[in-house]
Scaffold this active site. Structure first.
Site, PDB file in Angstrom:
ATOM      1  N   GLU A 137      66.739  12.379  75.154  1.00  0.00           N
ATOM      2  CA  GLU A 137      65.773  11.858  74.176  1.00  0.00           C
ATOM      3  C   GLU A 137      65.183  10.520  74.607  1.00  0.00           C
ATOM      4  O   GLU A 137      64.815   9.691  73.786  1.00  0.00           O
ATOM      5  CB  GLU A 137      66.402  11.731  72.788  1.00  0.00           C
ATOM      6  CG  GLU A 137      66.853  13.052  72.203  1.00  0.00           C
ATOM      7  CD  GLU A 137      65.775  14.119  72.279  1.00  0.00           C
ATOM      8  OE1 GLU A 137      64.625  13.847  71.889  1.00  0.00           O
ATOM      9  OE2 GLU A 137      66.075  15.233  72.745  1.00  0.00           O
TER      10      GLU A 137
ATOM     11  N   THR B 298      61.737  19.110  77.580  1.00  0.00           N
ATOM     12  CA  THR B 298      61.967  18.479  78.876  1.00  0.00           C
ATOM     13  C   THR B 298      61.763  19.464  80.021  1.00  0.00           C
ATOM     14  O   THR B 298      62.197  20.619  79.973  1.00  0.00           O
ATOM     15  CB  THR B 298      63.394  17.918  78.937  1.00  0.00           C
ATOM     16  OG1 THR B 298      63.548  16.959  77.902  1.00  0.00           O
ATOM     17  CG2 THR B 298      63.666  17.264  80.278  1.00  0.00           C
TER      18      THR B 298
ATOM     19  N   GLY C 239      69.466  22.396  75.340  1.00  0.00           N
ATOM     20  CA  GLY C 239      70.751  22.953  74.939  1.00  0.00           C
ATOM     21  C   GLY C 239      70.589  24.289  74.249  1.00  0.00           C
ATOM     22  O   GLY C 239      69.673  24.489  73.450  1.00  0.00           O
TER      23      GLY C 239
END
Length: 515
Positions: free
Chosen positions: A422, A143, A182
């Site tokens: 997602e 992302t 993350g």
């Protein structure tokens, strides 16, 4: 002497008309697996480091530090127990530890899975041992600030230098910086970076590259790397979501994940499959997991709210009788009991989707498209239903539900994030809708569908004529008859959507995208 609340809860449990152990065996795959699960859970939850009793009073920096301590202890305990990586007991262990709340959570899930699914055997032999013993800690950097699930729009650019046999990765704009991965902010030493590959000016789609981020001794960022934490979020405060900028960072040719495509030493692109979407597999894997996780989150909130409603007495149905439990009100039952059942359905559905993912043939383009459509729809539906359901549970607990001590606010903060990561849910539903409209067009042209779309072939004629499929109310107690009703309703809606798109395109001259 037992408290009034304990007596009420015990009395409520005795009203059950089914064996709760048998239901647990069905949900968790049998008596033996259920026994193993309970043993692992008891071991984890009794560990003084892994328990989370102090979470309610920690600052963000304290939560991250606590997450590192829990990560270290979890790895140690996993070794002490001798659990096999990837085995059932190992999966239960990490699920109980709540690995997604750990700074190493994405290392355990997306990074490790992407490595296994996208690397060649030789690459796995080199890197997987380092991943498994935590010699390197990875994250999955897809992302960007400007793009997420629309992979073709990613701005991270990758070129090949034939002279040095290296790939050059660059994020040339602000919006091309990786944003949200993350573990990236402070923890990860490496990242699997997803970028668009260009060879001699020609694009060859998105691919993954293993990029070292930090010095393994000092943990300082390497040359050309700009990396850090993106700051406070609504939840996941023990997870260091980060940003990443790449200034013409070079990595060896062998750092490209080459299971499905290779760049040779002389710069030739050699695909090993007909489909150019093999790199989408990691997203599909995570979406399958999210259905299970949504069921788990909703089940926790529904359990809390139902138990609370069993012991909270409020008001009189008969003024001459004692106050009644909140759960005795039909309105409370209508709010909570369907959520209990829904959470169980997502447990079953999540396991089915995971089995479908692991059983599909990666080189089969039709299977991949179908799996993408189903995983997108189920991810969006499960996370949306769970988020709304958890909020319902909070409200059904009155003021106590607003207290973090109820446990529900923390569950909500975790679960509602699933509506975004997602793939934002509306985008997911639209992608599934597009697939279904394509399927109905194929049926209308005479093609026979296989897989999950078979119902469109079976019910197209019935849907078009609006013929009833249920002849009596009694038949609605038959699951097969209910399935026929849902199939007919779904086929009718898909056919209607396809017809309206045709109208907008032909009558109004709109493009497919505008229609």
């Amino acid at each position: 002497m037992a408290s009034r609340q304990s007596q009420l809860l015990e009395a409520e449990r005795k009203k059950g008309t089914f064996n709760t152990d048998e239901l647990s065996f069905i949900i968790f795959g049998g008596e033996e697996l259920f026994r193993q699960r309970k043993e692992i859970e008891n071991t984890v939850l009794s560990d003084p480091v892994l328990c989370r009793d102090d979470i309610y009073f920690l600052s963000r920096s304290e939560e991250y530090k606590r997450g590192l301590q829990r990560s270290k202890r979890a790895v140690e305990l996993h070794k002490e127990l001798g659990l096999k990586r990837g085995g059932f007991q190992s999966q239960v262990f990490w699920f109980t530890v709540d690995d997604e709340s750990l700074p190493i959570g994405l290392h355990l899930s997306m990074f490790s899975h992407a490595m296994r699914s996208q690397a060649t055997d030789a690459q796995m032999a080199k890197w997987l041992p380092l991943v498994q013993d935590f010699s390197i800690i990875g994250c999955y950097a897809q992302t960007e600030l400007g793009h997420g699930s629309f992979l073709r729009g990613l701005e991270t650019r990758v070129e090949y230098d034939q002279g040095t046999q290296e790939f050059i990765l660059d994020t040339p704009t602000l919006t091309s910086m990786k944003w949200w991965p993350g573990g990236l902010g402070k923890t990860a030493t490496h990242a699997l970076v997803v970028g668009r590959l260009f060879l001699a000016g020609r694009e060859h789609g998105v691919h993954m590259f293993l990029v070292p981020l930090r010095d393994l001794t000092t943990h300082e960022p390497l040359s050309g790397i700009t990396v850090g934490d993106i700051g406070p979020k609504m939840g996941y405060e023990s997870q260091d979501n980060g940003f990443l900028g790449l200034d013409k960072v070079r990595v060896p040719r062998e750092n490209m994940m080459m299971k499905y495509a290779e760049v040779t030493t002389d710069g030739r692109y050699v695909p090993r499959t007909k489909s150019d979407r093999m790199s989408y597999g990691t997203m599909l894997f995570i979406r399958a997991h999210m259905v299970l996780a949504s069921g788990n989150a909703l089940s926790k909130a529904a359990t809390i709210a139902t138990r609370y409603s069993s012991v909270r007495e409020q008001g009189h149905v008969d003024p001459k009788q004692p106050e009644v439990a909140v759960l005795d009100y039909v309105s409370q039952q209508h709010s909570l009991l369907p959520l209990v059942v829904t959470s169980l359905a997502y447990f079953v559905c999540g396991r089915w989707l995971a089995a479908l993912y692991f059983g599909h043939q990666p080189e089969n383009a039709d299977e991949l498209q179908e799996l993408h459509a189903m995983s997108a729809c189920l991810k969006a539906t499960s996370t949306s239903t769970a988020s709304l359901g958890i909020e319902t549970c909070r409200r059904r607990c009155g003021g106590h539900g607003y207290s973090v001590f109820s446990g529900i606010p923390l569950i909500y903060k975790w679960a509602t994030a699933g509506q975004t990561y997602e793939g934002e849910n509306m985008v997911m539903w639209l992608q599934t809708s597009r697939y279904l409209v394509k399927c109905i067009k194929r049926v209308q042209s005479g093609a026979q569908l296989t897989g999950s779309g078979q119902y469109l072939s079976r019910w197209l004629e019935t849907a078009a004529s609006c013929s009833p499929v249920v002849r009596s109310a009694d038949s609605l107690s038959d699951p097969q008859e209910l399935l026929k009703v849902f199939e007919c309703a779904a086929a009718r809606m898909v056919a209607l959507a396809g017809s309206q798109l045709d109208t907008f395109s032909h009558r109004d001259g709109l493009s497919k995208e505008h229609a």
